[in-house]
Each structure stands twice: as C-alpha cells, then as structure tokens.
Write an enzyme that holds these catalytic residues in place. Structure first.
Site, PDB file in Angstrom:
ATOM      1  N   CYS A 121      19.791  12.625  65.886  1.00  0.00           N
ATOM      2  CA  CYS A 121      20.626  13.794  65.348  1.00  0.00           C
ATOM      3  C   CYS A 121      20.956  12.914  63.976  1.00  0.00           C
ATOM      4  CB  CYS A 121      21.273  14.751  65.633  1.00  0.00           C
ATOM      5  SG  CYS A 121      23.070  13.854  66.577  1.00  0.00           S
TER       6      CYS A 121
ATOM      7  N   PHE B  12      24.828  11.787  77.615  1.00  0.00           N
ATOM      8  CA  PHE B  12      25.184  12.304  76.683  1.00  0.00           C
ATOM      9  C   PHE B  12      25.011  14.687  76.754  1.00  0.00           C
ATOM     10  CE2 PHE B  12      24.134   8.118  74.840  1.00  0.00           C
ATOM     11  CZ  PHE B  12      25.033   7.967  74.658  1.00  0.00           C
TER      12      PHE B  12
ATOM     13  N   ASP C 104      20.729  12.152  74.189  1.00  0.00           N
ATOM     14  CA  ASP C 104      20.529  12.531  73.276  1.00  0.00           C
ATOM     15  C   ASP C 104      22.420  12.317  72.198  1.00  0.00           C
ATOM     16  OD1 ASP C 104      20.327  14.622  71.316  1.00  0.00           O
ATOM     17  OD2 ASP C 104      21.174  16.256  72.104  1.00  0.00           O
TER      18      ASP C 104
ATOM     19  N   ASN D   5      31.255   6.851  79.968  1.00  0.00           N
ATOM     20  CA  ASN D   5      30.825   6.280  78.469  1.00  0.00           C
ATOM     21  C   ASN D   5      29.328   6.238  79.164  1.00  0.00           C
ATOM     22  OD1 ASN D   5      29.509   4.679  76.596  1.00  0.00           O
ATOM     23  ND2 ASN D   5      31.245   3.713  76.383  1.00  0.00           N
ATOM     24  N   ALA D   6      28.693   6.312  78.081  1.00  0.00           N
ATOM     25  CA  ALA D   6      26.941   6.654  79.034  1.00  0.00           C
ATOM     26  C   ALA D   6      26.743   5.214  78.485  1.00  0.00           C
ATOM     27  CB  ALA D   6      26.381   7.733  77.498  1.00  0.00           C
TER      28      ALA D   6
ATOM     29  N   ASP E  60      28.391  12.557  80.235  1.00  0.00           N
ATOM     30  CA  ASP E  60      29.000  12.844  79.325  1.00  0.00           C
ATOM     31  C   ASP E  60      30.334  12.223  78.783  1.00  0.00           C
ATOM     32  OD1 ASP E  60      28.746  14.700  76.456  1.00  0.00           O
ATOM     33  OD2 ASP E  60      30.341  14.436  76.432  1.00  0.00           O
ATOM     34  N   SER E  61      31.145  11.830  77.602  1.00  0.00           N
ATOM     35  CA  SER E  61      32.368  11.310  77.731  1.00  0.00           C
ATOM     36  C   SER E  61      33.420  11.782  77.931  1.00  0.00           C
ATOM     37  CB  SER E  61      33.067   9.842  76.879  1.00  0.00           C
ATOM     38  OG  SER E  61      32.323  10.284  75.251  1.00  0.00           O
TER      39      SER E  61
HETATM   40  N1  SAH Z   1      22.532  17.305  75.218  1.00  0.00           N
HETATM   41  C1  SAH Z   1      23.285  18.177  74.766  1.00  0.00           C
HETATM   42  C2  SAH Z   1      24.563  17.202  73.096  1.00  0.00           C
HETATM   43  C3  SAH Z   1      24.337  16.111  72.659  1.00  0.00           C
HETATM   44  S1  SAH Z   1      25.988  16.190  71.933  1.00  0.00           S
HETATM   45  C4  SAH Z   1      23.112  19.358  74.083  1.00  0.00           C
HETATM   46  O1  SAH Z   1      21.791  20.021  73.721  1.00  0.00           O
HETATM   47  O2  SAH Z   1      23.698  20.088  74.214  1.00  0.00           O
HETATM   48  C5  SAH Z   1      26.547  14.476  71.568  1.00  0.00           C
HETATM   49  C6  SAH Z   1      27.370  14.233  73.085  1.00  0.00           C
HETATM   50  O3  SAH Z   1      28.067  12.721  73.441  1.00  0.00           O
HETATM   51  C7  SAH Z   1      28.758  15.323  72.604  1.00  0.00           C
HETATM   52  O4  SAH Z   1      28.801  15.963  74.342  1.00  0.00           O
HETATM   53  C8  SAH Z   1      29.729  14.218  72.833  1.00  0.00           C
HETATM   54  O5  SAH Z   1      31.092  14.640  74.544  1.00  0.00           O
HETATM   55  C9  SAH Z   1      28.884  12.521  73.514  1.00  0.00           C
HETATM   56  N2  SAH Z   1      29.246  11.340  73.339  1.00  0.00           N
HETATM   57  C10 SAH Z   1      30.086  10.833  72.445  1.00  0.00           C
HETATM   58  N3  SAH Z   1      30.386   9.244  73.136  1.00  0.00           N
HETATM   59  C11 SAH Z   1      29.778   9.253  74.483  1.00  0.00           C
HETATM   60  C12 SAH Z   1      29.208   8.612  75.245  1.00  0.00           C
HETATM   61  N4  SAH Z   1      29.966   6.638  74.742  1.00  0.00           N
HETATM   62  N5  SAH Z   1      29.610   8.334  76.006  1.00  0.00           N
HETATM   63  C13 SAH Z   1      29.212   9.208  76.572  1.00  0.00           C
HETATM   64  N6  SAH Z   1      29.103  10.637  75.819  1.00  0.00           N
HETATM   65  C14 SAH Z   1      29.850  10.706  74.832  1.00  0.00           C
END
Ligand code: SAH
Length: 410
Positions: free
Chosen positions: A353, A245, A313, A292-293, A266-267
């Site tokens: 968060c 993420f 995150d 997808n993480a 990230d997705s």
């Molecule tokens: N760590 C980052 C903030 C993450 S916010 C920082 O510090 O800047 C959450 C992120 O998760 C977003 O970028 C969103 O695109 C991503 N996201 C949401 N669902 C997801 C999934 N299933 N797999 C991968 N990424 C995902």
C-alpha cells in the site's frame, strides 16, 4: 451603471495566475498545482474558491486554495463555480450514485474518495449505519461546506451516526485549529458491518462480519480498500493459512471459510483483540499471534514450517520517495520468506500500500524474491483497491494499493 457593478463584483472574486508549468499540469488533467507554480495570488483568503488564470489572464477554471499546503491549488471545475457548498452536495450525490452501480454484497464501502470523486480533501466511508468522514483541506473545513456535507449525507443515506476522524498532523499542515475525532451527528459511532455476502467461493454465504468503532482503530477503522481482495484471496485459499500483518482479521476471517487452519500475526495487541472479537462474531476459531512478522517469518522459515496459503499485507514501507530502496528491500525479504514456506500448489496473496511503489516496481520485487527462493510462481490475479476507491487516470496519487495473488508451482 449595472454593467459597471457586475465588473467590479467579478474583480472582487479571488483569483490566481499560474506559471506555464502549472498550466501544463492542469492540461495533463492533474488537479494539483504546487505553490511554486502560482505566480500571483493576491489577497486570497485561506480555503477560498479561486478563479484560475494563465500568465496572459486566460481563465482556466475554478480551484480550492490552500494558504499553507505545498499543494496551493486543487481544481474543482474547468468552468466557473459560484457556490461551493452546492457543488459539494451535487458531487456527493454523484459519488453515491456511482457506488450504486459498482458496489454490491457489502454495507461497508468508501462513498467519497477525495480527488477521485472530484472532491479534493473529503473522504467519506460508510460502515452500515455509521458514516465516517475525514476533512483534509482548508476549503472542505469551512463551516458552510461541512454543513452541506452533513446535510447531503443525512438526506441520501439516513445514517444513525456520523463521526469525524481527525488526523492532527494534516490539520497542522493545513494550519487548521486542532480538533478531536468525535461524533458529529446522531448517536451511533460503532456498529457491525458485513461484506462479501452472497458470492464467496461460488457458494451462498451471509458474508463476513466485523465490529466497527468509528472512534478507535487505524485509518478510518478498517481497510475497506482490501474488501474485494479478501474475497479474491479466499477463492484460491486452502489448507493451512498464515495471514501476516492481519490487523483485525480482514483476510484471516475470509480465509477461515476455506482453510483447515488460519493463523493471524500482527504486532498490535488491540488489533488482535478486535480480531478475536470478529472471529467470535463469525463463529470461527483462529489462532492469533502478537509478534513482529519479520521475526516470526524468519523463525518459522528456519524451523521448516510449511503453509498452503500466505497473505502478506504490511503497512506502507515507503512513506516518501527517499524510502523506496529500503521499502523494496523489506518487500523482497517478506516475499522471499513466504515463498520458501509455501508448499507446491500454495497460494501467496501479497500486497503493497506504498504509493511510491508502482505496480511495475512491486511485480519486479516479487519476481526477484521468486528467483532467490528458486521457485516458479504464476500470477493468478493482479489486483488493486476495491472499485469504491476509484483510480483517476493521470492522477497517480489515487493508485496506491497492489495485491498480487500468486500460485507456487515448485
Ligand atoms: N491486512 C489488514 C491490514 C493490515 S495494515 C486488513 O486487511 O485489515 C498493517 C498492519 O501491520 C497493522 O495492523 C499493524 O499493526 C501491523 N504491523 C506493522 N508493523 C508490523 C510488524 N513489524 N509485524 C507485525 N505487524 C506489524
């Protein structure tokens, strides 16, 4: 005669009466009172300043009134307030002074954080020479208040541009006319920021740089609340690292200075495109994977992949209280998979968060994951949002970010 005029003028000021429960909330130092606890609010214009009384008419202070939100009352003072724009200007100056004491090594940080700065419904972030503001309540949307906000920010910080970021859903809830995110003042809406200079990992560094575009991106464009956690995670990071993420690379780019390789997942493709630009800005090479993480962690864990550092995150899983159980399940799954992939001595930086997931809930779910992963982990640091996102005691809504840094023993 003059005395009589003064009395009638006082009567002309809008006022509300609260139920005993509403009064108890204020006595608990929470600034919000719900509509169901407002017993009387006759002819109170939307977004106006109101004098607040208990059932017997005892004066309790001054609040901002919303005619549409469930949160009808947001206290701004336990005394009288005659001039809201002047109060807003004074509080913005105080918020800036507070940051001067607490914030260093960055030109990107939150300047005003709504209730936590006694300015309910106003958020202002600084990104080097661009300021980004968000208005979340009827009272803060009033033209004279907006004017005071802009003027004070310009005087105090001399920005090259001020953008307003609009959440259409919030404007709808507050029954405010729709607006587009836009440049409010000046000419600049995008810039380059730099954070965590000087003190990273005990070595002098010039910090990590990021592109910022005030009219693109999620939230206010970057996750400033994680700024201090980036540096903390980097302090312990080593070896092969995975940032799940990763958005525009906040953690990943901080880890890059310490780790032999860093992969960000990230997705969102646009987020990764910006992450790649940020890597170039810092002269770094990282691997970015659009996936997808959840799926990727499952796949990598099954394939026996190992890492020395993992960051988790994810976005807020629990948007409402009802989602809590499901959210905890999501956190548990992610943490379990990450723990299984970490080598002994590895570092896990894991975040939540979701406001509805308390610090105790989060610690418990991560502990449950460790139990199921058959691993012993030590808490290296138990952290929250950066100091420029203050937590106001007795206002739980101001505390929403958890960041645990853990060390895997075996
Ligand atoms: N760590 C980052 C903030 C993450 S916010 C920082 O510090 O800047 C959450 C992120 O998760 C977003 O970028 C969103 O695109 C991503 N996201 C949401 N669902 C997801 C999934 N299933 N797999 C991968 N990424 C995902």
């Amino acid at each position: 005669m003059p005395k009589k005029r003064a009395v009638s003028a006082q009567h002309a000021e809008p006022s509300v009466k609260l139920s005993t429960r509403g009064v108890a909330r204020l006595q608990g130092r929470h600034p919000w009172v719900y509509r169901s606890d407002v017993v009387e609010a006759k002819d109170v214009p939307p977004g106006s300043l109101v004098r607040v009384h208990d059932l017997r008419g005892k004066f309790l202070g001054t609040a901002l009134y919303s005619s549409s939100s469930q949160i009808a009352i947001r206290m701004v003072s336990h005394g009288s307030v005659a001039d809201l724009p002047a109060l807003v200007a004074e509080r913005i100056r105080a918020a800036i002074a507070y940051r001067k004491e607490l914030v260093s090594n960055t030109d990107a940080y939150r300047i005003v954080f709504s209730e936590a700065d006694f300015l309910p419904g106003l958020i202002v972030d600084r990104y080097h020479d661009v300021l980004s503001l968000q208005i979340l309540t009827q009272a803060m949307d009033a033209a004279p208040v907006r004017e005071a906000v802009l003027q004070t920010l310009r005087e105090e910080l001399q920005p090259a541009g001020i953008v307003e970021r609009v959440d259409p859903h919030i404007r709808e809830l507050e029954q405010l006319p729709p607006l587009q995110s836009r440049l409010l003042w000046g000419e600049k809406s995008s810039t380059v920021i730099s954070m965590n200079s000087g003190r990273m990992n005990g070595e002098e560094t010039s910090g990590v740089r990021f592109h910022y575009d005030g009219l693109e991106g999620q939230k206010t464009g970057a996750f400033l609340d994680q700024r201090e956690n980036y540096a903390a995670a980097a302090q312990y990071a080593h070896g092969e690292a995975l940032d799940a993420f990763c958005y525009q690379g906040g953690f990943a780019l901080h880890l890059a200075g310490k780790c032999s390789s860093v992969t960000g997942v990230d997705s969102s493709r646009p987020a990764l495109e910006m992450a790649e630009k940020n890597a170039a800005l810092n002269g770094r090479e990282l691997e970015w994977i659009e996936a997808n993480a959840f799926d990727l962690l499952r796949e990598y864990a099954a394939a026996g992949r190992r890492y020395d550092t993992i960051v988790l995150d994810p976005p807020a899983f629990a948007k409402t209280k009802r989602d809590l159980e499901k959210a905890l399940g999501g956190y548990k799954e992610l943490n379990l998979r990450a723990m299984k992939m970490l080598r002994p001595g590895g570092i896990l930086a894991t975040c939540s968060c979701s406001f509805h997931v308390s610090s105790a809930d989060f610690l418990k779910v991560v502990a449950d994951a460790a139990r199921d992963a058959h691993k012993s982990l030590r808490v290296v640091e138990n952290r929250g949002a950066a100091k420029d996102h203050p937590i106001l005691l007795n206002v739980p809504e101001t505390s929403y970010l958890q960041c645990l840094i853990l060390s895997v023993s075996n």
